[in-house]
Design a protein around this motif. Structure first.
Motif, mmCIF file in Angstrom:
data_model
loop_
_atom_site.group_PDB
_atom_site.id
_atom_site.type_symbol
_atom_site.label_atom_id
_atom_site.label_comp_id
_atom_site.label_asym_id
_atom_site.label_seq_id
_atom_site.Cartn_x
_atom_site.Cartn_y
_atom_site.Cartn_z
ATOM 1 N N ALA A 60 28.623 -35.979 -20.740
ATOM 2 C CA ALA A 60 29.236 -35.757 -19.557
ATOM 3 C C ALA A 60 28.728 -34.943 -18.759
ATOM 4 N N SER A 61 28.674 -34.705 -17.427
ATOM 5 C CA SER A 61 28.025 -33.863 -16.681
ATOM 6 C C SER A 61 29.126 -32.745 -16.571
ATOM 7 N N GLU A 62 28.512 -31.305 -16.331
ATOM 8 C CA GLU A 62 29.128 -30.102 -16.056
ATOM 9 C C GLU A 62 29.391 -29.913 -14.955
ATOM 10 N N ILE A 63 30.378 -29.449 -14.202
ATOM 11 C CA ILE A 63 30.679 -29.187 -12.686
ATOM 12 C C ILE A 63 29.678 -28.256 -12.012
ATOM 13 N N ASP A 64 29.233 -28.711 -11.024
ATOM 14 C CA ASP A 64 28.132 -27.976 -10.244
ATOM 15 C C ASP A 64 28.535 -26.691 -9.795
ATOM 16 N N VAL A 65 28.655 -25.462 -10.319
ATOM 17 C CA VAL A 65 28.882 -24.295 -9.953
ATOM 18 C C VAL A 65 27.925 -23.400 -9.308
ATOM 19 N N PRO A 66 28.117 -23.134 -8.046
ATOM 20 C CA PRO A 66 26.819 -22.418 -7.572
ATOM 21 C C PRO A 66 26.516 -21.090 -8.281
ATOM 22 N N GLY A 67 25.381 -20.885 -8.542
ATOM 23 C CA GLY A 67 24.715 -19.712 -9.481
ATOM 24 C C GLY A 67 25.016 -19.827 -10.670
ATOM 25 N N ALA A 68 25.256 -21.021 -11.208
ATOM 26 C CA ALA A 68 25.209 -21.439 -12.742
ATOM 27 C C ALA A 68 23.807 -21.318 -13.229
ATOM 28 N N LEU A 69 23.667 -21.245 -14.490
ATOM 29 C CA LEU A 69 22.580 -21.163 -15.224
ATOM 30 C C LEU A 69 22.092 -22.685 -14.976
ATOM 31 N N PRO A 70 20.635 -22.991 -14.747
ATOM 32 C CA PRO A 70 20.336 -24.395 -14.575
ATOM 33 C C PRO A 70 19.720 -24.789 -15.775
ATOM 34 N N ARG A 71 19.490 -26.337 -16.071
ATOM 35 C CA ARG A 71 19.146 -27.072 -17.196
ATOM 36 C C ARG A 71 19.816 -26.654 -18.493
ATOM 37 N N VAL A 72 21.047 -26.901 -18.560
ATOM 38 C CA VAL A 72 21.598 -26.589 -19.885
ATOM 39 C C VAL A 72 22.373 -27.462 -20.422
ATOM 40 N N VAL A 73 22.255 -27.817 -21.617
ATOM 41 C CA VAL A 73 22.908 -28.677 -22.376
ATOM 42 C C VAL A 73 23.902 -28.131 -23.317
ATOM 43 N N ARG A 74 25.145 -28.303 -23.120
ATOM 44 C CA ARG A 74 25.995 -27.778 -24.344
ATOM 45 C C ARG A 74 26.654 -28.887 -25.118
ATOM 46 N N LEU A 75 27.226 -28.370 -26.280
ATOM 47 C CA LEU A 75 27.906 -29.260 -27.021
ATOM 48 C C LEU A 75 29.295 -28.800 -27.538
ATOM 49 N N MET A 76 30.052 -29.543 -28.049
ATOM 50 C CA MET A 76 31.197 -29.202 -28.797
ATOM 51 C C MET A 76 31.438 -30.160 -29.959
ATOM 52 N N ALA A 77 31.148 -29.731 -31.163
ATOM 53 C CA ALA A 77 31.063 -30.444 -32.392
ATOM 54 C C ALA A 77 32.272 -30.283 -33.027
ATOM 55 N N HIS A 78 33.209 -31.422 -33.421
ATOM 56 C CA HIS A 78 34.269 -31.144 -34.295
ATOM 57 C C HIS A 78 33.710 -31.717 -35.589
ATOM 58 N N VAL A 79 34.250 -30.710 -36.540
ATOM 59 C CA VAL A 79 33.661 -31.001 -37.942
ATOM 60 C C VAL A 79 34.879 -30.634 -38.954
ATOM 61 N N ASP A 80 34.690 -31.503 -39.961
ATOM 62 C CA ASP A 80 35.476 -31.351 -41.199
ATOM 63 C C ASP A 80 34.804 -30.152 -42.049
ATOM 64 N N THR A 81 35.400 -29.004 -42.320
ATOM 65 C CA THR A 81 35.117 -27.798 -42.883
ATOM 66 C C THR A 81 36.126 -27.157 -43.598
ATOM 67 N N ASP A 82 35.842 -26.500 -44.570
ATOM 68 C CA ASP A 82 36.781 -25.440 -45.512
ATOM 69 C C ASP A 82 36.555 -23.973 -44.715
ATOM 70 N N ARG A 83 35.598 -23.882 -43.981
ATOM 71 C CA ARG A 83 35.168 -22.496 -43.423
ATOM 72 C C ARG A 83 36.324 -21.980 -42.568
ATOM 73 N N PRO A 84 36.722 -20.936 -42.798
ATOM 74 C CA PRO A 84 37.829 -20.158 -41.821
ATOM 75 C C PRO A 84 36.957 -19.888 -40.240
ATOM 76 N N ARG A 85 37.724 -20.071 -39.416
ATOM 77 C CA ARG A 85 37.379 -19.705 -37.968
ATOM 78 C C ARG A 85 36.253 -18.709 -37.957
ATOM 79 N N GLN A 86 36.441 -17.658 -38.293
ATOM 80 C CA GLN A 86 35.641 -16.428 -38.293
ATOM 81 C C GLN A 86 34.211 -16.889 -39.017
ATOM 82 N N ASP A 87 34.009 -17.797 -39.689
ATOM 83 C CA ASP A 87 32.846 -18.177 -40.514
ATOM 84 C C ASP A 87 31.946 -19.202 -39.666
#
Length: 119
Positions: A74-101
């Motif tokens: 998907a495309s990020e919203i075009d916010v004036p002054g935002a850092l250019p040329r950025v790819v972000r990800l959010m991965a949903h994973v199955d893990t036993d790790r607590p959130r802080q780890d």
């Protein structure tokens, strides 16, 4: 347990190879730092700033073996002054790790986006 892992990287230029290289590095670091295999990954959402149009970031993950993992771009919203040329990800994973780890990964110039959680 399902956890979400965030990550981002700044890409050198709006060039297919630069996008694939940057996303490959990002996905690889997320997987390594969190000791994950593709079997642990439920889905990944990729976003890119509007100035990155030369390739879909998900292609890099497919090339890394994410064949059976649901991926979307998907495309990020075009916010004036935002850092250019950025790819972000959010991965949903199955893990036993607590959130802080969970290790969120911010590379290159994108490390400035989340100094509080970048590792």
């Amino acid at each position: 347990m399902v956890r979400a892992i965030r990550g981002a990287t700044q890409i050198d230029s709006n060039d297919r190879e630069a996008i694939l290289a940057g996303v490959t590095e990002l996905v690889g670091e997320v997987m390594e730092r969190n000791r994950l295999t593709t079997d642990d990954v439920i889905s990944v959402i990729f976003t890119s700033t509007p100035d990155l149009t030369a390739e879909f970031p998900a292609l890099a993950a497919r090339k890394l073996g994410f064949h059976d993992v649901p991926l979307i771009c998907a495309s990020e919203i075009d916010v004036p002054g935002a850092l250019p040329r950025v790819v972000r990800l959010m991965a949903h994973v199955d893990t036993d790790r607590p959130r802080q780890d969970v290790h969120h990964v911010y590379l290159r110039g994108a490390a400035a986006l989340r100094v509080d959680i970048a590792q």
